[in-house]
Scaffold this motif. Structure first.
Motif, PDB file in Angstrom:
ATOM      1  N   UNK A 136      80.582  89.957   4.792  1.00 45.23           N
ATOM      2  CA  UNK A 136      81.363  90.383   3.485  1.00 45.23           C
ATOM      3  C   UNK A 136      81.144  92.046   3.299  1.00 45.23           C
ATOM      4  N   UNK A 137      80.343  92.445   4.115  1.00 50.01           N
ATOM      5  CA  UNK A 137      79.819  94.046   3.680  1.00 50.01           C
ATOM      6  C   UNK A 137      80.994  94.947   4.083  1.00 50.01           C
ATOM      7  N   UNK A 138      81.531  94.749   5.182  1.00 52.75           N
ATOM      8  CA  UNK A 138      82.855  95.591   5.643  1.00 52.75           C
ATOM      9  C   UNK A 138      84.009  94.811   5.940  1.00 52.75           C
ATOM     10  N   UNK A 139      85.262  95.516   5.551  1.00 59.83           N
ATOM     11  CA  UNK A 139      86.244  95.017   5.920  1.00 59.83           C
ATOM     12  C   UNK A 139      87.284  95.602   6.781  1.00 59.83           C
ATOM     13  N   UNK A 140      87.677  95.061   8.237  1.00 55.38           N
ATOM     14  CA  UNK A 140      88.255  95.771   9.173  1.00 55.38           C
ATOM     15  C   UNK A 140      89.705  95.061   9.224  1.00 55.38           C
TER      16      UNK A 140
END
Length: 401
Positions: free
Chosen positions: A365-369
């Motif tokens: 959940x730290x980065x959204x791609x």
């Protein structure tokens, strides 16, 4: 100048070595597709077992993923070599057959991708080789085929028709029972609205053989059926071709279920061609040489595009229309993410997430791609070829709770 038969062998081996090297290079450069990722992570099929076993031995990478299929391609070539022993009038004909067989676009693709086509090709050639040696049908292999793939149903049907010609009651009953069991296990797809895909099927076959070679295949099937002996291989190839075209009137077919049974007819095509050439006086062979040159030229173009397809991206406005698009870019994307020390991402594209998982990028959940164009983002990752951008993703850092 007379060339010894051993020279043909070494010329072919050198050519074959180059083809295998090109396949190894391509196997290592392709990215895993979504369908392949499903087979690797989710499905519990023969393909899943083979790919997981290979990667457990050689590491989770693209070459290990595709290595079993490359090996089956090599073994299939060995079986074709043994099958055509004493089949051709001249030894050069045998090596021409092997050279054409090893670069058939459909066979090259099957050796690189995670699908059942090359598995079916290998086992059908194995069955034919055992039949050639023993002059008997190996019923143990036939039973084993039930558990390999649904495509062998068409093979059982071909054996049924062949048994009628040979008046072999044992084969007739066995093939009919095996066909029924296969239908019971795998079923028959009748879903969806009836819609004709005959033209599509012709186009796919033409791409598997190359266009002119496929036309000659039709002629060879017809000529052999009416003027030559109808062998077991003729029954297998004709049955597969007939039903693939018949089903195409109603629905889109999976060509990998039929193509392996069609391409094994190649030796008969080559034999018929050389016979047709040599019965004519030299001054009347000009048309044959011209058609052969055109056929080989088109086949060479098809082979080059199969093995070295990336330059086509430069001439396409929409990269997604490229036939290899679904096998590209994800590995490069994973490498760029790892360079940024990003090993966990979230995305609305579940297919992309599953593909990235193969390269060690887990869901987090730290980065959204996303591949959808964004105006506000933390990082834009582009994959290009010769300075032309082909694949773009946007990375957004999510708020930590």
């Amino acid at each position: 100048m007379i060339i010894k038969s051993s020279a043909y062998k070494y010329i072919f081996l050198f050519f074959y070595f180059l083809v295998v090297c090109a396949l190894v290079y391509n196997a290592n450069s392709l990215s895993i597709s979504y369908k392949e990722a499903v087979n690797f992570f989710i499905n519990n099929s023969l393909l899943s077992i083979i790919t997981n076993f290979s990667t457990s031995l050689f590491g989770q990478n693209d070459l290990a993923l595709r290595l079993p299929f490359l090996l089956l391609y090599i073994l299939s070539m060995g079986l074709m070599y043994k099958l055509t022993e004493n089949f051709f009038k001249k030894e050069i004909d045998r090596y021409v057959n092997l050279a054409v067989f090893c670069v058939l676009p459909g066979l090259l693709s099957a050796s690189l991708l995670v699908n059942s086509a090359i598995i079916t090709t290998f086992f059908i050639l194995l069955y034919l080789y055992v039949y050639k040696l023993t002059k008997k049908h190996c019923y143990l292999l036939l039973i084993f085929f039930l558990f390999i793939d649904n495509s062998f149903a068409i093979f059982f049907l071909a054996l049924f028709f062949y048994s009628l010609k040979e008046r072999d009651n044992t084969l007739l009953i066995s093939s009919l029972i095996l066909f029924g069991i296969s239908m019971g296990i795998y079923g028959f797809d009748t879903q969806g609205k009836p819609k004709g895909f005959l033209v599509d099927t012709f186009a796919i076959y033409a791409s598997i053989f190359s266009p002119l070679l496929f036309i000659f295949f039709f002629y060879s099937i017809y000529r052999t059926g009416f003027k030559e002996e109808r062998t077991l291989i003729w029954y297998i190839s004709t049955t597969s071709l007939f039903f693939s075209l018949l089903f195409s009137f109603r629905q889109r077919i999976y060509i990998e279920d039929y193509a392996p049974f069609v391409i094994i007819f190649l030796p008969y095509m080559i034999k018929l061609f050389f016979h047709s050439l040599r019965v004519r006086l030299k001054q009347f062979r000009r048309r044959h040489y011209l058609l052969t040159s055109i056929t080989l030229f088109i086949l060479s173009i098809n082979v080059l595009l199969t093995l070295y397809y990336k330059p086509l991206y430069l001439f396409m406005e929409e990269p997604k229309k490229h036939f290899a698009y679904k096998y590209n870019f994800v590995k490069e994307l994973a490498q760029k993410l790892k360079e940024k020390k990003i090993n966990y991402i979230n995305s609305e594209d579940e297919k992309l997430l599953l593909r990235l998982k193969f390269y060690g990028i887990e869901e987090g959940n730290k980065y959204y791609l996303t591949t959808k164009e964004q105006y506000f983002y933390d990082l834009k990752i582009e994959i290009d070829y010769l300075n032309k951008v082909l694949f773009t993703t946007y990375l957004i850092k999510e708020n930590e709770k």
